[in-house]
Structure formats: structure tokens, C-alpha cells
Design a protein around this motif. Structure first.
Motif, PDB file in Angstrom:
ATOM      1  N   THR A  87      59.185  44.676  33.578  1.00 30.61           N
ATOM      2  CA  THR A  87      59.160  45.156  32.194  1.00 30.61           C
ATOM      3  C   THR A  87      60.140  44.405  31.295  1.00 30.61           C
ATOM      4  O   THR A  87      60.220  44.700  30.104  1.00 30.61           O
ATOM      5  N   SER A  88      60.898  43.465  31.850  1.00 34.49           N
ATOM      6  CA  SER A  88      61.777  42.632  31.033  1.00 34.49           C
ATOM      7  C   SER A  88      60.932  41.594  30.294  1.00 34.49           C
ATOM      8  O   SER A  88      59.749  41.401  30.576  1.00 34.49           O
ATOM      9  N   GLN A  89      61.549  40.887  29.356  1.00 33.03           N
ATOM     10  CA  GLN A  89      60.816  39.879  28.580  1.00 33.03           C
ATOM     11  C   GLN A  89      60.290  38.773  29.490  1.00 33.03           C
ATOM     12  O   GLN A  89      59.143  38.328  29.356  1.00 33.03           O
ATOM     13  N   LYS A  90      61.115  38.329  30.435  1.00 30.84           N
ATOM     14  CA  LYS A  90      60.678  37.289  31.362  1.00 30.84           C
ATOM     15  C   LYS A  90      59.578  37.807  32.269  1.00 30.84           C
ATOM     16  O   LYS A  90      58.606  37.090  32.560  1.00 30.84           O
ATOM     17  N   GLY A  91      59.725  39.046  32.735  1.00 32.03           N
ATOM     18  CA  GLY A  91      58.716  39.618  33.614  1.00 32.03           C
ATOM     19  C   GLY A  91      57.376  39.760  32.928  1.00 32.03           C
ATOM     20  O   GLY A  91      56.321  39.512  33.537  1.00 32.03           O
ATOM     21  N   ILE A  92      57.375  40.176  31.673  1.00 26.83           N
ATOM     22  CA  ILE A  92      56.122  40.314  30.923  1.00 26.83           C
ATOM     23  C   ILE A  92      55.453  38.953  30.764  1.00 26.83           C
ATOM     24  O   ILE A  92      54.233  38.821  30.910  1.00 26.83           O
ATOM     25  N   LEU A  93      56.260  37.926  30.466  1.00 24.26           N
ATOM     26  CA  LEU A  93      55.712  36.573  30.309  1.00 24.26           C
ATOM     27  C   LEU A  93      55.109  36.064  31.613  1.00 24.26           C
ATOM     28  O   LEU A  93      54.013  35.488  31.628  1.00 24.26           O
ATOM     29  N   LEU A  94      55.805  36.287  32.735  1.00 29.32           N
ATOM     30  CA  LEU A  94      55.307  35.812  34.026  1.00 29.32           C
ATOM     31  C   LEU A  94      54.055  36.577  34.447  1.00 29.32           C
ATOM     32  O   LEU A  94      53.124  35.986  35.005  1.00 29.32           O
ATOM     33  N   ARG A  95      54.026  37.867  34.215  1.00 30.53           N
ATOM     34  CA  ARG A  95      52.843  38.656  34.589  1.00 30.53           C
ATOM     35  C   ARG A  95      51.638  38.258  33.745  1.00 30.53           C
ATOM     36  O   ARG A  95      50.505  38.234  34.231  1.00 30.53           O
ATOM     37  N   MET A  96      51.863  37.968  32.476  1.00 32.08           N
ATOM     38  CA  MET A  96      50.769  37.519  31.620  1.00 32.08           C
ATOM     39  C   MET A  96      50.192  36.200  32.137  1.00 32.08           C
ATOM     40  O   MET A  96      48.968  36.020  32.201  1.00 32.08           O
ATOM     41  N   ASN A  97      51.072  35.286  32.535  1.00 35.00           N
ATOM     42  CA  ASN A  97      50.616  34.001  33.046  1.00 35.00           C
ATOM     43  C   ASN A  97      49.964  34.137  34.410  1.00 35.00           C
ATOM     44  O   ASN A  97      49.059  33.360  34.744  1.00 35.00           O
ATOM     45  N   ARG A  98      50.427  35.085  35.221  1.00 32.81           N
ATOM     46  CA  ARG A  98      49.764  35.306  36.511  1.00 32.81           C
ATOM     47  C   ARG A  98      48.323  35.747  36.289  1.00 32.81           C
ATOM     48  O   ARG A  98      47.403  35.277  36.978  1.00 32.81           O
ATOM     49  N   ALA A  99      48.127  36.647  35.330  1.00 37.25           N
ATOM     50  CA  ALA A  99      46.772  37.118  35.049  1.00 37.25           C
ATOM     51  C   ALA A  99      45.885  35.988  34.536  1.00 37.25           C
ATOM     52  O   ALA A  99      44.695  35.917  34.875  1.00 37.25           O
ATOM     53  N   ILE A 100      46.465  35.091  33.741  1.00 39.69           N
ATOM     54  CA  ILE A 100      45.678  33.985  33.188  1.00 39.69           C
ATOM     55  C   ILE A 100      45.417  32.908  34.228  1.00 39.69           C
ATOM     56  O   ILE A 100      44.277  32.459  34.407  1.00 39.69           O
ATOM     57  N   GLN A 101      46.463  32.511  34.934  1.00 42.27           N
ATOM     58  CA  GLN A 101      46.344  31.340  35.801  1.00 42.27           C
ATOM     59  C   GLN A 101      45.789  31.672  37.181  1.00 42.27           C
ATOM     60  O   GLN A 101      44.846  31.022  37.651  1.00 42.27           O
ATOM     61  N   ALA A 102      46.367  32.665  37.864  1.00 40.14           N
ATOM     62  CA  ALA A 102      45.914  32.987  39.220  1.00 40.14           C
ATOM     63  C   ALA A 102      44.513  33.593  39.212  1.00 40.14           C
ATOM     64  O   ALA A 102      43.615  33.140  39.935  1.00 40.14           O
ATOM     65  N   GLU A 103      44.318  34.615  38.382  1.00 48.92           N
ATOM     66  CA  GLU A 103      42.990  35.222  38.302  1.00 48.92           C
ATOM     67  C   GLU A 103      41.996  34.243  37.700  1.00 48.92           C
ATOM     68  O   GLU A 103      40.816  34.253  38.056  1.00 48.92           O
ATOM     69  N   GLY A 104      42.484  33.399  36.784  1.00 47.02           N
ATOM     70  CA  GLY A 104      41.598  32.404  36.184  1.00 47.02           C
ATOM     71  C   GLY A 104      41.086  31.400  37.181  1.00 47.02           C
ATOM     72  O   GLY A 104      39.939  30.946  37.098  1.00 47.02           O
ATOM     73  N   ALA A 105      41.923  31.035  38.161  1.00 43.32           N
ATOM     74  CA  ALA A 105      41.483  30.083  39.187  1.00 43.32           C
ATOM     75  C   ALA A 105      40.337  30.665  40.006  1.00 43.32           C
ATOM     76  O   ALA A 105      39.337  29.976  40.292  1.00 43.32           O
ATOM     77  N   PHE A 106      40.456  31.919  40.393  1.00 40.09           N
ATOM     78  CA  PHE A 106      39.365  32.573  41.126  1.00 40.09           C
ATOM     79  C   PHE A 106      38.113  32.662  40.258  1.00 40.09           C
ATOM     80  O   PHE A 106      36.992  32.460  40.745  1.00 40.09           O
ATOM     81  N   GLY A 107      38.303  32.981  38.970  1.00 42.46           N
ATOM     82  CA  GLY A 107      37.157  33.106  38.079  1.00 42.46           C
ATOM     83  C   GLY A 107      36.406  31.795  37.912  1.00 42.46           C
ATOM     84  O   GLY A 107      35.165  31.768  37.931  1.00 42.46           O
ATOM     85  N   VAL A 108      37.141  30.692  37.752  1.00 35.54           N
ATOM     86  CA  VAL A 108      36.503  29.385  37.587  1.00 35.54           C
ATOM     87  C   VAL A 108      35.745  28.997  38.853  1.00 35.54           C
ATOM     88  O   VAL A 108      34.599  28.521  38.803  1.00 35.54           O
ATOM     89  N   ILE A 109      36.369  29.208  40.011  1.00 33.50           N
ATOM     90  CA  ILE A 109      35.727  28.828  41.267  1.00 33.50           C
ATOM     91  C   ILE A 109      34.462  29.646  41.532  1.00 33.50           C
ATOM     92  O   ILE A 109      33.423  29.111  41.939  1.00 33.50           O
TER      93      ILE A 109
END
Length: 339
Positions: free
Chosen positions: A265-287
Motif C-alpha cells: 500500500t506504499s507508493q512504491k508498492g502501488i507502482l510495482l503492483r500496477m506494473n506486475r498487472a501490466i507486464q506479467a499478466e500481459g505476457a500471458f495475455g499476449v502468448i
């Protein structure tokens, strides 16, 4: 087995190994083999037990702690796949795929026969460090990876992990906050180590014990019991137990979960979680969607891992090309948009 036990007056608790030894003692004439030879009942029972033990050893080796496996691919485990277009969730043989993403590139992968994500994390991290010869300072994970074992793993390595608690989304709902039977909504006295329920009764610690996970990790569990649930008007909504309500928890896990909640819930944590949703889940979605890769063509853990590696290699080349075209090379994270 029961017929054999009854035939030789053996108790049902007798193991097959003990039964075989008993039959060997009863053996008076040599066993016969070949065409035209008549086997005695003792020899037939003996060979049946030997065959059963051989088959059991074969299955134990194939299961390797699993509850199921596919005969066409012994390395695959039956898993409940996501709903198809007819909303039919089916059990099918498959693998649990793990992808580690950094800067939109796949930097680590693993193929596991475990159905739960919790037990796949540590092997993936260790495999990545052996191959990359590097250790990431921050690791961001979804709620499916939350466990005391994984928290402890990162703490011992002095590595920061951002794991979303499994009750994070549910804890924000009104239903969760108004449910006074939940431990999270009870008053806790740290000095006396006891909880107070909505009826004013105390739930006191009665003893502690050890609990071992499937991987062999041990955690210390504290057991609590309410002092008196008799006549409580809230008992129906609080517990199904006939007597007093009981509760068990790991204090170490609760401490780790609270610290992880503060981090995500910190500023860094929110930024990292947002990027995890975009990048990690995005990789599965593209494949799966863009590449149309819905199932593996090969069988066996080694071949499936090779197939996934080639797929990830193609994904990274395509990603590099797209980033060059968009002039986005050198960027690791997407910045949070201001509202």
C-alpha cells in the motif's frame, strides 16, 4: 486383500509385506512355473501380493506427492482449467507455468506439476539465480503466492517482496468489515494474548503446536478456544462447532502479512503492483490470445519446458522490436498516471 487375510486368519491391519513373509513361512513345496503346471492357492496369493507391491511402487514413483497424473503424460497433473465458452470447468492434464517478467521481458520461467502457485515460487527464484547469476532486490507477486514459507524465504535472504494478502480485496468490502465473527474484527490483547468476541467472551490461547506443509516447512501454530459459547445469540453465525469455538493461527504469518500489507500500500508498492498487472499478466495475455498458444504440442516436463523457452524467446524478440519502434528502450516501469 480381505479374502487373503481371511484365508490365512490374518488381521486386517496386517501389511502386504508382513503377509508375504507369512506366506513364505507357509511354503512347503517349491513354486511351479510354465505350461501344464498347476499353482497352489498359496502361490497364487503370493504372486498377487508381489504384483500389488510392484504396482504400488510404480505409482508412488509416478505420483511424487501428487494426487493425480495423466497416463498419456505422467509428468502432467490433472488441474481444473478455466471455464470455456460454455462455462464448463473441466479437469484436464496440464502444467503450472511460471513466468518472471522485468522491463516487459521474460527473464525467468519454470514448469511445475504443482497445482498451487505457493510451492512453485522458491524453485523458480532459485533456478533464475543459477542461470542469471543475479538477485533482484524487489519481487512483486500476486495473492496466490502468499504463504509463511515464501515470506520466510525472502526474509532470510534480506530480499524485499511485495505479496498481496489473500484477503486484501475481500477486506475492503462492507460485508467483511461488518462480520464480527472474523478474527480480524475481534479485539486483541497483546499482553494477555487473547481475543474478545462480539459477545464479550474471551478466546484464550490453550496450547501451541507445529504444522508441516507439503514441502516440509514447519510453522508454529497457536490454538485458541472461547471460554463459553453456551447460550450465545451469535453462535449460529460464528461457528458450527457443537461446543466452544476454536481457532488456530500462526502469529509469525500474521506479522508477515501485516508487513506485506504496509509495503504493497506504499507508493512504491502501488507502482510495482500496477506494473506486475501490466507486464506479467500481459505476457500471458499476449502468448495465449495474440499468439493463439492455448496448449502444448509436446509431452513431458523437459520437452514442455523447452517449448515454453522457445516461445518466451520469440516473445522477447518481438517485445524488443516493438520497444525500438516506439522508442521505449531502457524503460523498466510504467509510471502511474495522475488523476
Amino acid at each position: 486383500m480381505i479374502e487373503i487375510y481371511n484365508r490365512y486368519n490374518l488381521p486386517n491391519e496386517t501389511t502386504p509385506q508382513e503377509t508375504i513373509k507369512h506366506l513364505e513361512k507357509q511354503k512347503k513345496t517349491p513354486f511351479v512355473y510354465g505350461r501344464g503346471k498347476r499353482k497352489t492357492q498359496l502361490q497364487r496369493d503370493y504372486e498377487t501380493l508381489i504384483e500389488m507391491l510392484t504396482r504400488q511402487g510404480k505409482y508412488n514413483e509416478t505420483f511424487r506427492g501428487r494426487n493425480s497424473f495423466s497416463k498419456t503424460d505422467p509428468d502432467a497433473t490433472f488441474m481444473r482449467m478455466k471455464d470455456d465458452h460454455m462455462r464448463n470447468a473441466q479437469l484436464k492434464p496440464g502444467y503450472n507455468l511460471q513466468l518472471a517478467v522485468e522491463g516487459e521481458y521474460i527473464v525467468g520461467l519454470d514448469v511445475s506439476s504443482e497445482r498451487s502457485d505457493q510451492l512453485t515460487l522458491i524453485p523458480l527464484i532459485e533456478r533464475m539465480e543459477q542461470q542469471l547469476e543475479n538477485r533482484y532486490e524487489d519481487v512483486t507477486l500476486d495473492a496466490g503466492y502468499e504463504s509463511e514459507e515464501n515470506y520466510t524465504f525472502f526474509e532470510k535472504r534480506e530480499q524485499t517482496c511485495y505479496i498481496k494478502p489473500q484477503n486484501y480485496e475481500r477486506s475492503k468490502t462492507r460485508k467483511f468489515k461488518n462480520n464480527m465473527s472474523l478474527r480480524e474484527n475481534m479485539l486483541y490483547d497483546t499482553k494477555k494474548d487473547e481475543y474478545t468476541c462480539q459477545n464479550g467472551m474471551k478466546m484464550k490461547a490453550i496450547h501451541t503446536g507445529k504444522r508441516q506443509s507439503k514441502s516440509g516447512f514447519e510453522s508454529e501454530i497457536t490454538y485458541y478456544e472461547c471460554e463459553n459459547c453456551k447460550g450465545c445469540p451469535h453462535k449460529k453465525n460464528c461457528t458450527r462447532a457443537k461446543g466452544n469455538r476454536k481457532m488456530q493461527l500462526s502469529k509469525e504469518f500474521l506479522r508477515q502479512r501485516k508487513e506485506s500489507l504496509d509495503k504493497i500500500t506504499s507508493q512504491k508498492g502501488i507502482l510495482l503492483r500496477m506494473n506486475r498487472a501490466i507486464q506479467a499478466e500481459g505476457a500471458f495475455g499476449v502468448i495465449k490470445q495474440d499468439y493463439g498458444f492455448k496448449q502444448f504440442l509436446l509431452r513431458g516436463n523437459k520437452k514442455v519446458r523447452t517449448e515454453l523457452f522457445i516461445l518466451a524467446l520469440g516473445y522477447n524478440i518481438n517485445k524488443l522490436h516493438n520497444k525500438i519502434q516506439a522508442n521505449r528502450t531502457g524503460r523498466q516501469l510504467f509510471e502511474k498516471m495522475s488523476t
